[in-house]
Write an enzyme that holds these catalytic residues in place. Structure first.
Site, PDB file in Angstrom:
ATOM      1  N   GLU A 436       0.820  -1.224   0.000  1.00 32.74           N
ATOM      2  CA  GLU A 436       0.000   0.000   0.000  1.00 32.74           C
ATOM      3  C   GLU A 436       0.851   1.270   0.000  1.00 32.74           C
ATOM      4  OE1 GLU A 436      -3.516   0.648   2.272  1.00 32.74           O
ATOM      5  OE2 GLU A 436      -4.151  -1.432   2.109  1.00 32.74           O
ATOM      6  N   GLU A 472      -3.523  10.711 -12.084  1.00 30.59           N
ATOM      7  CA  GLU A 472      -4.303   9.778 -11.273  1.00 30.59           C
ATOM      8  C   GLU A 472      -3.485   8.539 -10.918  1.00 30.59           C
ATOM      9  OE1 GLU A 472      -5.482  11.234 -14.051  1.00 30.59           O
ATOM     10  OE2 GLU A 472      -6.825  12.639 -13.008  1.00 30.59           O
ATOM     11  N   HIS A 545       0.354  -8.247  -2.114  1.00 30.45           N
ATOM     12  CA  HIS A 545      -0.850  -7.770  -1.438  1.00 30.45           C
ATOM     13  C   HIS A 545      -2.027  -8.499  -2.067  1.00 30.45           C
ATOM     14  CE1 HIS A 545      -3.247  -4.085   0.260  1.00 30.45           C
ATOM     15  NE2 HIS A 545      -3.615  -5.239   0.786  1.00 30.45           N
ATOM     16  N   PRO A 550     -13.683 -11.450   2.076  1.00 30.51           N
ATOM     17  CA  PRO A 550     -13.879 -12.793   2.636  1.00 30.51           C
ATOM     18  C   PRO A 550     -14.803 -13.654   1.797  1.00 30.51           C
ATOM     19  CG  PRO A 550     -15.108 -11.178   3.907  1.00 30.51           C
ATOM     20  CD  PRO A 550     -14.252 -10.398   2.965  1.00 30.51           C
ATOM     21  N   ASP A 625       0.897  -8.733   2.766  1.00 27.83           N
ATOM     22  CA  ASP A 625      -0.428  -8.727   3.380  1.00 27.83           C
ATOM     23  C   ASP A 625      -1.252  -9.743   2.599  1.00 27.83           C
ATOM     24  OD1 ASP A 625      -2.980  -8.302   4.279  1.00 27.83           O
ATOM     25  OD2 ASP A 625      -3.044  -6.154   3.845  1.00 27.83           O
ATOM     26  N   ASN A 627      -4.114 -11.071   3.623  1.00 26.63           N
ATOM     27  CA  ASN A 627      -5.541 -10.937   3.923  1.00 26.63           C
ATOM     28  C   ASN A 627      -6.183 -12.290   4.211  1.00 26.63           C
ATOM     29  OD1 ASN A 627      -6.397  -8.194   4.014  1.00 26.63           O
ATOM     30  ND2 ASN A 627      -6.003  -8.024   1.827  1.00 26.63           N
ATOM     31  N   ASN A 683      -3.284  -6.833  12.215  1.00 25.05           N
ATOM     32  CA  ASN A 683      -4.211  -5.780  11.798  1.00 25.05           C
ATOM     33  C   ASN A 683      -5.159  -5.506  12.961  1.00 25.05           C
ATOM     34  OD1 ASN A 683      -7.183  -5.488   9.942  1.00 25.05           O
ATOM     35  ND2 ASN A 683      -5.566  -3.961   9.869  1.00 25.05           N
ATOM     36  N   PHE A 688     -12.163  -5.552  13.779  1.00 23.74           N
ATOM     37  CA  PHE A 688     -11.356  -6.724  13.442  1.00 23.74           C
ATOM     38  C   PHE A 688     -10.006  -6.650  14.137  1.00 23.74           C
ATOM     39  CE2 PHE A 688      -8.068  -8.815  10.929  1.00 23.74           C
ATOM     40  CZ  PHE A 688      -8.578 -10.095  10.874  1.00 23.74           C
TER      41      PHE A 688
END
Length: 764
Positions: A436, A472, A545, A550, A625, A627, A683, A688
């Site tokens: 990130e 951008e 990443h 979920p 990460d 996740n 995290n 969470f």
């Protein structure tokens, strides 16, 4: 090399920066007011109308708070009195005598055996449709005495006004009136909560416009407070009107509670353990003898209603600023400073919570995270490597709407990036993997700042950056790998674009799940292949990443499967990579050469490049990460080396060979933190708290000798979530140190020679 003495500080030393060091006292009656102000209560006047505490002919029926004739059903609100008809549901056995009904109320027990909190409408302390059973409340024993008389009368210049100045204060007076009329035991349990919809809270976002969920910042598991009802038969307790003086500690083990009514008692202290009940949405403490609130009240970030009517509070803790979902803070009838009351009168709960949040001095810094020594320090002859992995929370995702419990100054990128940079420099790892991190931050801040600390880096943004204009695209986040330039030389780097690789696989042609589920996700991985300048050993570093959702465990599993497939492919290619002949590090003498030419540093003669028989023999560090929790299919795949095609995380989807034959990889990998059973979390946000980040290492080539440990647990009892003034991201940095294992050289087998006679026998 990292200097690990930095992690073994003495007493009073800390890495974490101080923020406004004049931290207020905790849990003390003489706690500094917030803000400090002097305020006297308006003297009682017989000419000033005082609201009645019990419903009678003079009750203000225009508020629509009481309605006759509704029956009660269900079992969600627990009544814990002595009435014959009351059913008990696991109430702590040591709650004591004060939990018994007054004799005046025994007739209510037979009429109301079970009460349910219906979800058919909005409700709360001020949304209840009240029913008066068995002749109303006229027989109720009044809770208040001489001490409460002053609180019951106008507590501010607005209480005694015939017409409230605006809707905010009208709502306060309405809630206060309702609280004063609900003095009998179990008043909330006796009244149906879902009928009256006449009252609407003024402002429900605490000054923040709710934004659509930013998918990149959601978590793979986020249990909400209302979900508690699905896992428990009851989630609401009503201890109102019990003359309680203390609360048993057993109550705070019921962490599934969503509503707790402690109104109309004699409580003088609210225990700090209240912070454990983090699923609470309603907490009613009205008509007690409280003189202060513990800072741990700020842990209840799911609160929507907090009723404090008619107590003795002359200050409120700044930690209330963390209650970003609070819709009603009822403070009428307390000797609070006028500036606090004026905020509520003029702007309501929204602005008061915002005031506390933005002016909070912040918690005291935590003690430094422990350095966990798993093995004795390696000697100087052993080669070591240290790695740090960190999701730094991209500035674009770090909004007040997403992190409403955090002051805006702590969310600012200028503040956070300095903390992040400070930690990276402090840890001084050989390898730094950041997730990130956007293009602008990499190019304009971290690359230049870390160059001063001997780092070079590689970076790729997520896939959507390719379709954007340059301006951008700068805001698109991705993955970066930094490495110590004096120690390593970069031999190759690769981007792993999951969606692009998936749709181009021959075995996945025509698979609808690829196009509908995998292809729309632009998550990436980055690989770097480098060589130690001094020893010639080589190293593969991965940084990834993985998709967050979920509901898409199949997508996450496919992404990691593709990642491991690509690592295998490139590792086998890199095993045949030619020797590096130009490894001497060039430096300027004293910053600049006398003649402008570079002068080589020849203090150590580089060793020849090591050779590897196959890709699995090259040391591998895989950071990121992911996740995914430790019980996920991803964890199993990486650790076990294979995953069945029937695994539940793949569901019934079709992903070519992955779902036809299963998934496998040739590496022997292990989580660096598995030696301690993983960290408590990586995290940490209010909804969470879990492990999502990992550093995997190849066990056949590396041995972990040290880890950066957990966050100070005492600190976490008063911090509802990250980021904050001390932790600039909602993730933790992972940090580990490894020793390279010695390579076992294969020795050629030679036949023993016993002389000419033996050789003659062999020929015959």
């Amino acid at each position: 090399m990292a200097d690990f003495s930095a992690y073994q500080r003495g007493a009073g030393q800390t890495f974490y920066p101080q923020h406004q060091p004049s931290i207020h006292s905790r849990n003390l009656p003489n706690r500094v007011r917030s803000p400090t102000a002097t305020s006297g209560r308006i003297p009682f006047s017989t000419d000033t109308p005082s609201p009645s505490r019990s419903p009678g002919p003079q009750s203000p029926q225009q508020f629509g708070m009481f309605n006759q004739g509704h029956t009660h059903q269900g079992h969600n609100v627990m009544m814990n009195g002595g009435g014959a008809g009351h059913q008990r549901y696991g109430v702590p056995v040591n709650l004591g005598k004060p939990f018994q009904h007054n004799q005046n109320h025994q007739h209510h027990g037979h009429a109301h055996q079970q009460h349910q909190d219906h979800t058919g409408g909005t409700h709360g302390g001020y949304n209840h449709q009240h029913n008066i059973s068995s002749g109303g409340l006229s027989n109720a024993q009044p809770h208040f005495g001489q001490g409460h008389l002053a609180n019951g009368t106008p507590g501010s210049v607005h209480s005694g006004l015939s017409k409230p100045p605006n809707e905010h204060w009208a709502l306060q007076l309405q809630v206060a009136q309702a609280a004063r009329e609900m003095t009998q035991s179990h008043s909330h349990a006796r009244n149906h909560p879902s009928v009256n919809k006449n009252m609407v809270a003024a402002g429900t976002t605490n000054g923040m416009q709710k934004e659509p969920d930013k998918e990149e910042r959601n978590r793979p598991s986020a249990p909400l407070a209302e979900d508690a009802k699905e896992n428990h038969i009851w989630t609401i307790l009503d201890f109102g009107g019990q003359n309680l003086k203390v609360i048993t500690t057993a109550l705070f083990q019921y962490k599934f509670l969503t509503k707790l009514y402690l109104n109309s008692n004699k409580l003088q202290i609210l225990p700090t353990a209240i912070g454990k009940l983090r699923n609470l949405t309603h907490l009613d403490l009205s008509l007690n003898d409280l003189r202060f609130l513990p800072p741990e009240i700020g842990m209840l970030t799911n609160l929507k209603e907090l009723h404090l009517v008619d107590n003795h509070l002359d200050t409120l803790p700044y930690e209330l600023g963390a209650l970003y979902q609070l819709e009603m803070l009822a403070i009428e009838g307390n000797p609070l400073p006028d500036d606090i009351k004026n905020i509520v009168v003029e702007s309501g709960t929204t602005e008061l919570i915002k005031y506390f949040r933005e002016n909070a001095p912040g918690p005291e810094p935590p003690r430094e995270r422990d350095w966990i020594q798993l093995d004795e320090d390696p000697d100087s002859a052993q080669e070591t490597v240290s790695a740090l992995s960190y999701n730094i929370l991209c500035d674009k995702y770090c909004t007040q709407a997403q992190y409403g419990y955090t002051p805006s100054t702590a969310l600012s990128w200028e503040h956070r990036r300095e903390l992040i940079l400070g930690e990276l420099r402090e840890r001084n790892a050989d390898i730094v993997a950041l997730q990130e991190i956007d293009q602008e931050s990499f190019n304009d801040y971290f690359r230049g700042a870390l160059a001063l600390n001997d780092y070079k880096g590689v970076f790729w943004p997520k896939g959507r950056a390719r379709t954007m204009a340059e301006r951008e695209a700068k805001q698109v986040d991705g993955c970066a790998i930094f490495y110590k330039n004096s120690k390593y030389i970069l031999l190759d780097k690769q981007l792993i674009d999951f969606s692009n690789l998936a749709i181009n696989r021959p075995d996945m042609k025509g698979e609808h799940d690829i196009f509908n589920r995998v292809m729309p996700r632009d998550d990436i991985g980055v690989l770097a292949f480098m060589e130690n300048r001094a020893t010639g050993s080589r190293l593969i570093v991965g940084n990834v990443h993985v998709f967050w959702n979920p509901a898409y465990t199949d997508v996450k599993t496919v992404q990691v499967a593709i990642l491991m497939e690509q690592i295998t492919k490139f590792a086998n290619k890199w095993a045949k990579h030619p020797a590096c002949t130009d490894k001497v590090l060039y430096r300027f003498t004293n910053g600049d050469g006398e003649d402008g030419n570079e002068t080589p540093d020849t203090t150590q003669e580089p060793a020849p490049s090591q050779e590897y028989s196959d890709g699995a023999q090259i040391p591998l560090l895989l950071c990121g990460d992911f996740n995914s929790l430790p019980h996920s299919g991803i964890y199993e795949l990486i650790v076990q080396g294979n995953l069945s095609n029937a695994h539940t995380d793949l569901g019934n989807r079709k992903y070519g060979n992955f779902t036809r034959d299963g998934i496998s990889h040739p590496f022997s990998l292990k989580s660096s933190y598995s030696a301690i059973g993983e960290l408590s979390f990586t995290n940490y946000v209010p909804h969470f708290c879990g492990v999502l980040d990992y550093i995997w290492y190849s066990t056949n080539t590396l041995h972990v000798v040290g880890l950066l440990g957990d966050v100070d647990k005492e600190y976490l009892t008063r911090v509802p979530g990250f980021p904050n003034y001390h932790f600039p991201s909602d993730h933790l940095a992972l940090y580990a140190k490894y020793v390279l294992k010695g390579r076992k050289e294969k020795k050629a087998i030679t036949e023993p020679d016993f002389g000419p006679s033996s050789r003659n026998r062999e020929r015959t």
